[in-house]
Design a protein around this motif. Structure first.
Motif, PDB file in Angstrom:
ATOM      1  N   ASP A  62       3.004   9.710  -4.143  1.00  0.00           N
ATOM      2  CA  ASP A  62       1.538  10.439  -3.654  1.00  0.00           C
ATOM      3  C   ASP A  62       1.220  10.970  -2.178  1.00  0.00           C
ATOM      4  OD1 ASP A  62       1.344  11.078  -6.539  1.00  0.00           O
ATOM      5  OD2 ASP A  62       0.539   9.242  -6.649  1.00  0.00           O
ATOM      6  N   LEU A  63       2.171  10.605  -1.560  1.00  0.00           N
ATOM      7  CA  LEU A  63       1.567  10.338   0.142  1.00  0.00           C
ATOM      8  C   LEU A  63       1.388  11.504   0.650  1.00  0.00           C
ATOM      9  CD1 LEU A  63       2.231   8.763   2.414  1.00  0.00           C
ATOM     10  CD2 LEU A  63       4.439   9.788   3.188  1.00  0.00           C
ATOM     11  N   PHE A  64       1.962  12.465   0.515  1.00  0.00           N
ATOM     12  CA  PHE A  64       1.221  13.456   0.698  1.00  0.00           C
ATOM     13  C   PHE A  64      -0.396  14.043   0.258  1.00  0.00           C
ATOM     14  CE2 PHE A  64       5.244  14.092   2.337  1.00  0.00           C
ATOM     15  CZ  PHE A  64       5.169  13.909   3.664  1.00  0.00           C
ATOM     16  N   ARG A  65      -0.268  14.269  -1.026  1.00  0.00           N
ATOM     17  CA  ARG A  65      -1.481  14.376  -1.334  1.00  0.00           C
ATOM     18  C   ARG A  65      -2.382  12.922  -1.423  1.00  0.00           C
ATOM     19  NH1 ARG A  65      -0.763  15.248  -7.841  1.00  0.00           N
ATOM     20  NH2 ARG A  65       0.888  13.028  -6.842  1.00  0.00           N
TER      21      ARG A  65
ATOM     22  N   VAL B 129       0.506  -1.095  -0.400  1.00  0.00           N
ATOM     23  CA  VAL B 129       0.033   0.091  -0.187  1.00  0.00           C
ATOM     24  C   VAL B 129       0.603   1.030  -0.017  1.00  0.00           C
ATOM     25  CG1 VAL B 129      -1.573   1.254   1.335  1.00  0.00           C
ATOM     26  CG2 VAL B 129      -1.701  -1.142   1.262  1.00  0.00           C
ATOM     27  N   LEU B 130       1.633   2.013   1.074  1.00  0.00           N
ATOM     28  CA  LEU B 130       2.351   2.630   1.128  1.00  0.00           C
ATOM     29  C   LEU B 130       3.596   2.771  -0.248  1.00  0.00           C
ATOM     30  CD1 LEU B 130       2.748   3.013   5.157  1.00  0.00           C
ATOM     31  CD2 LEU B 130       1.259   3.754   2.990  1.00  0.00           C
ATOM     32  N   LEU B 131       4.116   1.639  -0.130  1.00  0.00           N
ATOM     33  CA  LEU B 131       5.585   1.954  -1.071  1.00  0.00           C
ATOM     34  C   LEU B 131       5.141   1.890  -2.641  1.00  0.00           C
ATOM     35  CD1 LEU B 131       7.232   1.115   1.196  1.00  0.00           C
ATOM     36  CD2 LEU B 131       8.450  -0.173  -0.115  1.00  0.00           C
ATOM     37  N   PRO B 132       4.771   1.274  -3.402  1.00  0.00           N
ATOM     38  CA  PRO B 132       3.585   2.080  -4.380  1.00  0.00           C
ATOM     39  C   PRO B 132       3.634   3.471  -4.401  1.00  0.00           C
ATOM     40  CG  PRO B 132       2.832  -0.025  -4.177  1.00  0.00           C
ATOM     41  CD  PRO B 132       3.240   0.479  -2.691  1.00  0.00           C
ATOM     42  N   HIS B 133       2.921   3.904  -3.958  1.00  0.00           N
ATOM     43  CA  HIS B 133       2.012   5.732  -3.355  1.00  0.00           C
ATOM     44  C   HIS B 133       3.526   6.350  -2.989  1.00  0.00           C
ATOM     45  CE1 HIS B 133      -0.933   2.640  -4.042  1.00  0.00           C
ATOM     46  NE2 HIS B 133      -1.561   3.323  -4.958  1.00  0.00           N
TER      47      HIS B 133
ATOM     48  N   PHE C 211      -3.283  10.903   1.293  1.00  0.00           N
ATOM     49  CA  PHE C 211      -2.800  10.622   2.938  1.00  0.00           C
ATOM     50  C   PHE C 211      -3.247  10.229   4.261  1.00  0.00           C
ATOM     51  CE2 PHE C 211      -1.184  10.885   6.935  1.00  0.00           C
ATOM     52  CZ  PHE C 211      -0.454   9.931   7.231  1.00  0.00           C
ATOM     53  N   SER C 212      -5.061  10.467   3.660  1.00  0.00           N
ATOM     54  CA  SER C 212      -5.348   9.839   4.493  1.00  0.00           C
ATOM     55  C   SER C 212      -6.084   9.074   3.734  1.00  0.00           C
ATOM     56  CB  SER C 212      -7.004  10.925   4.918  1.00  0.00           C
ATOM     57  OG  SER C 212      -7.709  11.231   3.275  1.00  0.00           O
ATOM     58  N   VAL C 213      -6.370   8.597   2.717  1.00  0.00           N
ATOM     59  CA  VAL C 213      -6.583   7.038   2.516  1.00  0.00           C
ATOM     60  C   VAL C 213      -5.738   6.342   1.928  1.00  0.00           C
ATOM     61  CG1 VAL C 213      -6.967   6.315  -1.087  1.00  0.00           C
ATOM     62  CG2 VAL C 213      -8.639   8.557   0.477  1.00  0.00           C
ATOM     63  N   LEU C 214      -4.736   6.257   1.621  1.00  0.00           N
ATOM     64  CA  LEU C 214      -3.411   5.608   2.209  1.00  0.00           C
ATOM     65  C   LEU C 214      -2.891   5.125   3.696  1.00  0.00           C
ATOM     66  CD1 LEU C 214      -0.079   6.959   0.009  1.00  0.00           C
ATOM     67  CD2 LEU C 214      -1.045   5.305  -0.170  1.00  0.00           C
ATOM     68  N   ILE C 215      -3.688   5.913   4.192  1.00  0.00           N
ATOM     69  CA  ILE C 215      -3.124   5.154   6.080  1.00  0.00           C
ATOM     70  C   ILE C 215      -4.619   4.302   6.235  1.00  0.00           C
ATOM     71  CG2 ILE C 215      -3.808   5.814   8.619  1.00  0.00           C
ATOM     72  CD1 ILE C 215      -0.950   6.512   6.998  1.00  0.00           C
ATOM     73  N   TYR C 216      -5.735   4.705   5.290  1.00  0.00           N
ATOM     74  CA  TYR C 216      -6.933   3.575   5.294  1.00  0.00           C
ATOM     75  C   TYR C 216      -6.888   2.343   4.725  1.00  0.00           C
ATOM     76  CZ  TYR C 216     -11.796   1.815   5.181  1.00  0.00           C
ATOM     77  OH  TYR C 216     -12.545   0.738   5.185  1.00  0.00           O
ATOM     78  N   ALA C 217      -6.366   2.608   3.374  1.00  0.00           N
ATOM     79  CA  ALA C 217      -5.899   1.530   2.987  1.00  0.00           C
ATOM     80  C   ALA C 217      -4.811   0.619   3.743  1.00  0.00           C
ATOM     81  CB  ALA C 217      -5.187   1.249   1.719  1.00  0.00           C
ATOM     82  N   PHE C 218      -3.855   1.026   4.417  1.00  0.00           N
ATOM     83  CA  PHE C 218      -2.892   0.534   4.861  1.00  0.00           C
ATOM     84  C   PHE C 218      -3.513  -0.301   6.295  1.00  0.00           C
ATOM     85  CE2 PHE C 218      -0.062   0.419   8.659  1.00  0.00           C
ATOM     86  CZ  PHE C 218       1.002  -0.145   8.186  1.00  0.00           C
TER      87      PHE C 218
END
Length: 582
Positions: A451-454, A444-448, A456-463
């Motif tokens: 675009d981490l800060f753009r 989840v995190l490494l591929p994105h 961020f909330s969606v990535l944290i949820y998916a993580f």
């Protein structure tokens, strides 16, 4: 050959407790501290040999226990010997089975009131010797119903108890004669419930099979009695310690064989016996056996692990609509999981040898192929990470190094050498939590990262969702491997807190996962696929519920079922992406 394995086969609670006490003593042992068992801890030579490799010696002369940490065997000891051990300066670690300890209490209470105690059991068995120590010199041991008639008729206070592993039918006959001779006598059926269940299941199995194989020590009382019960049922019975004692040609005469085992028999020995019997196949094509062979290869080859990791980016995409190349993300995750999993399985081969000797032999046979494939997979994962971006490549390099170092001894400064955790894997619960953290990061995190800060909330949820899903999967796998992990001191959650607490923990994780999916869907963070996932998580809930009814044992079939939870959700996410077109 069709093999039916008794549900009750394997370690009982008393044996498990004895091993836990001993292994905990090993983990807490300080430099120069000597640990021994007073007599054999349990009646299984293979387990005792493994304990001896860890420096746990068996002492049969009480004077040799002076000033040592002494583990009191599962069978218990007489109170006089316990007092002598204290006098010799020994530190006692009580591994006496709780069932046996209860019989001690029953005899002690009645002996204080002047009762004579009649013990149904084997006079030279360690448990019976321990029981006799609580009779205040007014105890007698019998093993046959006719021996009741030889007991003094003038006893007015008489107690009848049983060795916890006695044959229940024989005890019932003795009880009938005892009450006729002593109408005012007291009877306490102290046969362990586990023993009763094993014996009842063997009797039931004997009516369904052509032959019975009883696995366990030749000096194990409860195992010997299982073999006696099977022979009394009229079926050919083979009492063995390992599969090496079975003759392939002789066993080929039977098409349906039952397998049970004594309370001190480890799962891996039972599994080897079952594999040997199942390998005796008729000349005609056995479709079921072929399917099982293929399944074993897929599990042993870590293909299910790689496929499960490869599907996690698709799950994250279906949940949140994260952008990016699914092909590169999935390929990177699959290669990383395959490489690191294969490497650490080889480094942890001692635990695998205890949990699944067949798997250990498979890895040894194909160790060069796995080494080459792991190196190639690592290179591919780094190359795919570089295609995504330099930040992803650098982060993947760190995760690869951490994965490689997980089971490798760390070089510590001299002043830290007394620390017990010299490897990352030695940190309590490290395996249970490091795997889901690593998988969630890589998928989840490494591929994105670009675009981490753009996002961020969606990535944290998916993580978070992927982490919970993999955490439940990993903890379930730990339940399968708990027996060998305990013996080698592997620091999983189930080793630290026990099986029942781990099961409750998994249920809590699955509940939290369902709640997170519902909240994500309600708040708009997650797409409607989250509602479908809630339903699919029920697969894990069902499987965990099944484990309460039947203890989980490490086996490729069970492992494939656990992995299928992640794979099934991943496959449906691919279908969802294709149909919905996110």
């Amino acid at each position: 050959m069709q093999v039916i394995v008794a549900r009750t086969a394997g370690f009982c609670k008393g044996v498990r407790k004895a091993l836990e006490v001993t292994l905990e003593a090993i983990q807490k042992r300080k430099d120069g501290e000597s640990i021994c068992t007073y007599g054999p801890l349990i009646h299984n030579k293979q387990v005792l040999a493994m304990l001896e490799e860890k420096g746990i010696r068996e002492e049969n002369h009480i004077e040799n226990c002076a000033n040592k940490h002494v583990v009191i065997r599962a069978h218990g000891i007489p109170p006089q010997e316990r007092q002598e051990l204290h006098r010799l300066g020994a530190t006692l670690l009580n591994a006496t089975c709780t069932r046996v300890a209860r019989v001690h209490g029953v005899i002690k209470r009645h002996a204080r009131r002047g009762y004579h105690t009649v013990i149904t059991g084997d006079a030279d068995h360690a448990e019976v010797i321990g029981l006799m120590g609580y009779t205040d010199g007014r105890g007698v041991v019998i093993s046959k119903p006719e021996q009741v008639e030889a007991l003094p008729a003038d006893w007015d206070k008489v107690l009848l108890v049983a060795q916890t592993t006695q044959n229940e039918e024989i005890f019932n006959e003795i009880q009938d004669r005892f009450l006729k001779r002593y109408p005012n006598g007291i009877v306490k059926n102290t046969i362990c419930g586990s023993t009763h269940e094993r014996q009842a299941e063997v009797r039931e199995l004997c009516s369904q099979v052509d032959a019975m194989v009883i696995v366990g020590g030749h000096h194990s009382g409860n195992t010997v009695r299982l073999a006696e019960i099977a022979r009394e049922s009229g079926v050919p019975t083979f009492h063995i310690e390992t599969e090496a004692e079975l003759d392939r040609l002789e066993m080929a005469r039977y098409s349906r064989v039952g397998v049970s085992a004594g309370a001190s028999t480890p799962n891996w020995i039972i599994r080897d016996v079952v594999r040997f019997l199942e390998s005796i196949q008729p000349q005609n094509f056995d479709f079921k056996h072929k399917i099982k062979t293929i399944l074993n290869l897929l599990v042993y080859g870590n293909f299910f692990v790689a496929l499960g990791a490869a599907l996690l980016p698709s799950i994250a995409h279906s949940l949140t609509g994260l952008s990016g190349s699914l092909a590169e993300s999935s390929g990177m995750a699959a290669c990383y999981a395959f490489a690191i999993h294969s490497l650490n399985i080889y480094l942890d081969r001692n635990a695998i040898q205890l949990n699944d000797p067949g798997r250990a032999a498979f890895y040894h046979r194909w160790r060069y192929a796995f080494t080459g494939l792991s190196i190639a997979a690592t290179m591919v994962s780094l190359w795919l990470a570089l295609n995504i971006g330099i930040l992803t490549f650098l982060a993947m390099t760190v995760f690869v190094l951490l994965g490689v170092l997980y089971a490798v001894p760390l070089i510590l400064p001299a002043r830290w050498q007394n620390l017990s955790a010299l490897k990352i894997k030695d940190i309590p619960t490290s395996k249970t939590f490091s795997v889901p953290i690593a998988w969630a990061c890589v998928t989840v995190l490494l591929p994105h990262l670009p675009d981490l800060f753009r996002s961020f909330s969606v990535l944290i949820y998916a993580f978070w969702v992927v982490f919970l899903l993999v955490l439940a999967r990993t903890a379930l796998l730990d339940l399968l491997a708990v027996q060998g992990d305990r013996l080698v001191g592997k620091e999983t959650l189930v080793v630290l807190v026990g099986e029942e607490k781990t099961k409750r923990f998994i249920m809590a994780v699955l509940g939290l996962l369902c709640l997170s999916l519902l909240v994500g869907s309600a708040t708009g963070v997650a797409h409607s696929f989250a509602l479908l996932m809630v339903f699919l998580v029920g697969v894990y809930v069902w499987y965990l519920g099944a484990s309460y009814r039947n203890p989980l044992k490490e086996d490729p079939t069970h492992e494939a079922l656990i992995e299928s939870g992640v794979m099934g959700i991943g496959m449906l996410s691919l279908l969802w992406n294709a149909v919905v077109g996110i």
